[in-house]
Motif scaffolding. Structure first.
Motif, PDB file in Angstrom:
ATOM      1  N   LEU A 280       1.860   1.562  -3.696  1.00  0.00           N
ATOM      2  CA  LEU A 280       0.531   2.442  -4.443  1.00  0.00           C
ATOM      3  C   LEU A 280       0.644   3.255  -3.871  1.00  0.00           C
ATOM      4  N   GLY A 281       1.729   4.005  -3.395  1.00  0.00           N
ATOM      5  CA  GLY A 281       1.751   5.383  -2.716  1.00  0.00           C
ATOM      6  C   GLY A 281      -0.031   5.960  -1.330  1.00  0.00           C
ATOM      7  N   THR A 282      -0.794   5.064  -1.333  1.00  0.00           N
ATOM      8  CA  THR A 282      -1.659   5.576  -0.064  1.00  0.00           C
ATOM      9  C   THR A 282      -2.087   4.759   0.954  1.00  0.00           C
ATOM     10  N   PRO A 283      -1.240   5.578   1.795  1.00  0.00           N
ATOM     11  CA  PRO A 283      -0.897   5.440   2.966  1.00  0.00           C
ATOM     12  C   PRO A 283      -2.400   4.773   4.268  1.00  0.00           C
ATOM     13  N   LEU A 284      -2.607   3.863   4.467  1.00  0.00           N
ATOM     14  CA  LEU A 284      -2.689   3.428   5.481  1.00  0.00           C
ATOM     15  C   LEU A 284      -3.555   4.227   6.501  1.00  0.00           C
ATOM     16  N   PRO A 285      -4.364   4.702   7.184  1.00  0.00           N
ATOM     17  CA  PRO A 285      -4.654   5.659   8.643  1.00  0.00           C
ATOM     18  C   PRO A 285      -4.345   5.265   9.563  1.00  0.00           C
TER      19      PRO A 285
ATOM     20  N   PHE B 189       0.813  -0.866  -0.322  1.00  0.00           N
ATOM     21  CA  PHE B 189       0.054   0.152   0.215  1.00  0.00           C
ATOM     22  C   PHE B 189       0.674   0.802   0.346  1.00  0.00           C
TER      23      PHE B 189
END
Lengths: 347, 204, 502
Positions: free
Chosen positions: B171-176, B167
């Motif tokens: 994908l470059g989407t940090p998780l909360p 992630f």
């Protein structure tokens, strides 16, 4: 040993907490900025954010990574509330929601938990206007055809009361005496336009920018079905779709409408001058806000973004954060009687 | 714990819920009120019917049980056919039971897994998904499932790394980061340890 | 036209289009297999990458991804009982029980093959329909949407299986739950307790994972085994599943048509068609006893429908700009980014591109099936791993999936709440599919009811298509009863004849 670890951890916390000591570049290096978009992916607000996502990092000192977080809910009200109240206010979160929320706040709508005056605005992408259009086979060719007792009734589709598809016809009805019959309940812009294409209704209203970016084929080319009747504001931009189309405020003057009507028209038009705005929370330190504002300015001038925007047939008319703030203040200081009347009109 | 008795409770709950649904709508404008009433009243009627049926079944069950008790006759439950195989075993699948269990063990396990489920949800809320899973997966495996320490820790690390690589990096989407970190104005807890390491590895 | 058809095919295999398609397929694989994490989120992440690509390249990537996720979503539905995609929820009903009986391979094979058949049919429908698509789609207005919603309601009874009253009640509760949020007419809060996070409703994804996944996870722990409770020999294998697709070709084809039809109708998504397909599979079977416990036909129906919908859904998206689902909404965004404005012009000026998209869907699905066949038997082995090892990962991914849909922590609470509801329903024998159907249908019916009345008054009931759909709905409701009556009457007649002969 345990104590030392705690001290270490605590000092980490201090070092990285929002502090004016660290320079902007130091803060953003290696960090990720989240643009919280108040709508589902694929829509205009989201696409606009993704466009900026590509170009902004180069212009922000420290070149942070930028990610989009879609947080739909209540017409972007949820995102606006969250960015204002619960998200970190250190400059790592940018909110992208609809400008209509400012109007909602002015009208004291339920659910508003932010103050647009305190939001620190970074930019807006379009300076556009609301408009209404009719099918060419509806028998209505000019706005005058639907005005007054002798005018025809025009059934228009709308999604969402109090939004960009509902305010123009409601306000025109109240100020100019047009006879738009508004049918609400469509699920969004696309179903709204479909209802026009399949002749369920005879017209629709939305912002001119929306027309140009996703619905141009309704106005030109083989499938053209419709004609613009009227545009909000005091002047009409030079565009083939708008030939011979009057500006609402000019029309109001021509028809001898009073100051109250003009004030209402102006107030509802103002909001579209800051279409697709972005902002950060009140607590974000000034130096970072300024850096972000300048970054947005540079991004809009960036050739990569301009090329992509042209590909999308987007006619950019960006405003700086300072300009947006000014317009927001203006809007929020609209005289109470005008706001009260607006509330009544969109009921 | 008979199914019939539970059905009574459920139907009663539904009746009350629907009464509330319908009542809430009383002061709304016509258009807002139409659907809640158009759906609410009929469903309320159905719920009442279901409540009545459930009561009736329970009474019948009781009287047959009494009949067996006093006469010692084999009992034929008339409604067994309708939900027969489901009534036999209290296996929470509602389908053909593939595994037969001691009801007490089953209840205990249901409670413990439910508690862990809530714990996981809470953990994600407080610590975010990466750190939450890193903490809770080994906890579950070690303390509830009695797996070995090695397995538990590797598993936790595995999930964490999966999230990190797939992630955040790919994908470059940090998780909360979880509510605790956010409310303190911090990045997610693991960021402070991991980010410097990543900077070195990736040469940022 | 034929030229465009063929050149579209050749373009798919050009470089770098083909490579991008493969990348998209790989990405779609991972996304679809992860339970709860759906295609909308993943495709949205990919959007920034396509700004710089040419149209065909961009769509090769996105469609490669999209075409695959419906198929791989079925995989998690079958293996874990967790809906990998919203459109894969119906596959759980029979697919997961099959896995529990050790027939995971068969279920997977059936889902794969029916998906391929469905995808091919849907894609070629897209191609064939292009000349007539405009008047066809335009004839569906609000009254017709309402009628389709009512048809869905008729299926509530079918989906209820044996416990009809409980099923209809569950459906009714689904409809009630669908009212949570802002009402579509007046924007007034209904049953939201002041939570802005509930303004858009409870959230279908969070509700689905709670309703289906959580009870399965609980069950997995309670029984203490792996997912599969028994071992099954060769019969459980993948090839059996593939053969099943063709043994029951009627169902596969008809459900493909159902999926295609619902895909064509603008704004009505695959969330609905999978249940109609499942309901149809149930109704058309003479022996209904195994449905809900592992009847392969219950996998074939939704498997075919959710893939055929993909190709067909391109039509309202491309030709009218009306997306039917979150994923097609993103595709629409991709169109805009590429500077392509949806509209009838697309069907004339960009015909070759459209056909390429058709071929992309077909080729992606074929490649997916081939790759899956290699891995499927290994995948099926997951069902034999002891449950304890799966549970932490499942819990994490399930909650993440619910969260990721709306990026709100409220989704965690919603998932938990629906988890409780799901547990109670499973324990007490209340069927869950009707509730899901109610949730999906509620908004559709309410909006279109009001619009239909406002625009047409009561005349909307007399519109031809509406009448046809309502007749079908009535048939769905009463045909089984009529059939029964006919059978009983002829049985009575036989008895009378036999009796008179004695």
């Amino acid at each position: 040993m345990g104590k030392k670890l705690w001290l270490l951890a605590a000092s980490f916390a201090f070092l990285t907490a929002p502090a004016s000591g660290a320079s902007v570049e130091d803060f953003y290096r290696g960090k990720t900025i989240r643009i919280v978009v108040g709508f589902a992916p694929g829509g205009a607000t989201d696409t606009n954010a993704r466009l900026l996502q590509k170009v902004l990092p180069k212009h922000i000192p420290g070149s942070p990574n930028i990610v989009i977080e879609n947080k739909p809910g209540g017409g972007s009200m949820l995102a606006a509330n969250t960015v204002y109240n619960t998200e970190p206010q250190d400059g790592s979160v940018i909110g992208a929601f609809t400008q209509d929320l400012v109007l909602q706040q002015a009208l004291a709508a339920p659910g508003v938990r932010f103050d647009a005056a305190k939001y620190q605005w970074l930019s807006s992408t379009f300076d556009t206007a609301g408009m209404c259009a009719a099918r060419t086979d509806s028998g209505v060719t000019r706005i005058e055809d639907v005005i007054g007792d002798r005018g025809k009734e025009l059934v228009v589709s709308s999604f969402g009361k109090g939004g960009p598809s509902h305010i123009p016809p409601a306000v025109f009805n109240a100020t100019l005496g047009t006879r738009f019959k508004i049918v609400t309940g469509y699920e969004g812009g696309a179903p709204q336009r479909l209802a026009v294409k399949n002749k369920e209704v005879q017209g629709f209203c939305t912002t001119f920018q929306t027309i140009m970016s996703v619905a141009a084929d309704m106005f030109e080319g083989p499938g053209a079905c419709c004609k613009v009747l009227i545009v909000a504001g005091s002047e009409v931009e030079n565009h083939p779709f708008l030939k011979g189309v009057p500006a609402a405020e000019k029309l109001a003057e021509k028809l001898g409408k009073g100051k109250d009507d003009l004030a209402l028209l102006r107030a509802t038009h103002a909001i579209n001058r800051i279409n697709l705005p972005q902002a950060v929370a009140p607590g974000v330190p000034q130096d970072r806000v300024q850096a972000l504002r300048r970054a947005f300015e540079k991004a809009f001038a960036d050739p990569e973004l301009r090329a992509a925007a042209e590909k999308m047939k987007m006619d950019l008319s960006p405003k700086t954060g300072e300009e947006v703030s000014r317009i927001v203040q203006e809007l929020l200081s609209t005289p109470k009687p005008v706001l009260a009347r607006l509330k009544e009109v969109i009921q | 714990m008979s199914r019939a008795r539970n059905d009574i409770l459920i139907s009663a709950f539904l009746v009350l819920l629907l009464l509330w649904v319908v009542w809430e709508a009383r002061s709304w404008p016509f258009r807002t009120r139409l659907f809640p009433w158009a759906i609410g009243f009929p469903v309320l009627a159905l719920a009442m019917i279901q409540f009545g049926l459930a009561c009736w079944k329970a009474i019948r069950e009781r009287s047959y049980a009494d009949a067996v008790h006093t006469h010692g006759e084999p009992v034929e439950k008339a409604d067994a056919g309708r939900s027969g195989h489901q009534a036999r075993l209290e296996v929470p699948t509602g389908e053909e039971a593939g595994v037969v269990l001691d009801p007490k063990l089953e209840r205990q396990r249901t409670i413990s897994i439910s508690a862990w489920t809530v714990a996981f949800a809470l953990g994600f809320y407080l610590f975010g998904f990466k750190v939450g899973s890193l903490l809770l997966s080994p906890a579950f495996l070690r303390f509830q499932a009695e797996e070995s320490w090695k397995m538990s820790v590797f598993y936790g690390l595995g999930i964490y790394l999966f999230f990190l690589v797939a992630f955040e990096l790919a994908l470059g989407t940090p998780l909360p980061s979880g509510v605790i970190a956010t409310s303190l104005g911090l990045q997610s807890f693991d960021w402070y340890l991991v980010n410097p390491i990543l900077n070195i590895i990736l040469g940022r | 036209m034929l030229e465009a058809f063929l050149s579209g095919l050749l373009d798919v295999f050009a470089y770098p289009t083909f490579l991008l398609m493969l990348l998209g397929i790989a990405a779609g694989f991972v996304v679809g297999i992860l339970p709860g994490i759906g295609s909308p989120g993943a495709m949205a992440i990919m959007l920034p990458f396509i700004f710089a690509m040419k149209p065909l390249e961009a769509f090769a990537f996105l469609l490669g991804m999209y075409a695959v996720t419906a198929t791989t979503g079925d995989i998690t539905s079958i293996l874990f009982g967790v809906p990998g995609e919203v459109v894969s929820a119906a596959t759980i009903i029979d697919g997961h029980p099959m896995a529990k009986h050790g027939e995971a391979g068969r279920a997977l094979g059936a889902a794969l093959m029916s998906s391929l058949v469905g995808a091919v049919i849907g894609a070629f429908t897209l191609a064939a329909a292009i000349p007539i698509v405009t008047p066809l789609v335009l004839s569906f207005k609000s009254p017709e949407f309402l009628a389709l919603g009512l048809l869905g309601i008729a299926f509530l009874a079918v989906l209820s299986g044996e416990s009809k009253l409980k099923g209809v009640l569950a459906g009714g509760m689904g409809l009630v739950l669908a009212m949570v949020g802002l009402d579509p007419q007046e924007n007034i809060e209904r049953y939201t307790f002041g939570l802005v996070g509930l303004w858009e409703g409870v959230g279908l994804v969070a509700a689905l994972v709670g309703l289906f996944a959580i009870p399965e996870i609980v069950d997995l722990w309670v029984k203490g085994t792996g997912i599969a409770e028994t071992q099954v020999g060769k019969l459980g294998g993948v090839w059996q599943g593939i053969k099943d697709t063709f043994i029951h070709l009627g169902i596969t084809l008809r459900c493909s048509m159902i999926g295609t039809f619902f895909g064509l109708v603008p704004g009505v998504s695959g969330a609905l068609s999978q249940w109609v397909a499942y309901g149809h599979a149930v109704q058309s079977a003479s022996d209904k006893s195994r449905f809900g416990k592992g009847d392969v036909r219950g996998v074939l129906g939704p498997g075919a429908a959710n893939n055929s919908g993909i190709g067909a859904a391109m039509i309202p998206t491309i030709a009218f700009g009306v997306p039917g689902s979150a994923t097609t909404a993103i595709l629409l965004g991709a169109f805009i980014i590429q500077g392509l404005q949806p509209g009838p012009k697309m069907l004339t000026e960009k015909l070759s591109l459209i056909f390429s998209m058709v071929w992309l869907i077909v080729v992606s699905n074929i490649i997916t099936v081939m790759v899956c066949l290699i891995f499927l038997n290994q995948l099926a082995k997951i069902t034999h791993i002891r449950g304890a090892l799966l549970i932490p990962a499942l819990l994490t991914l399930v909650f993440l999936g619910g969260y990721a849909d709306t990026n709100s922590y409220l989704a965690l609470a919603i998932t938990l709440s629906f988890g409780v509801v799901g547990l109670v329903m499973v324990h007490q024998g209340w069927p869950r599919p009707p509730m899901v159907l109610g949730l999906v249908l509620g908004p559709l019916i309410e909006r279109n009811l009001f619009i239909s009345y406002e625009v047409y008054r009561f005349g909307f009931l007399l519109r031809p298509i509406v009448v046809v759909i309502i007749v079908i709905a009535l048939a769905v409701l009463f045909l089984p009863n009529i059939q029964e009556m006919v059978i009983r009457r002829s049985a009575l007649k036989e008895k009378a004849v036999v009796a008179s002969e004695e």
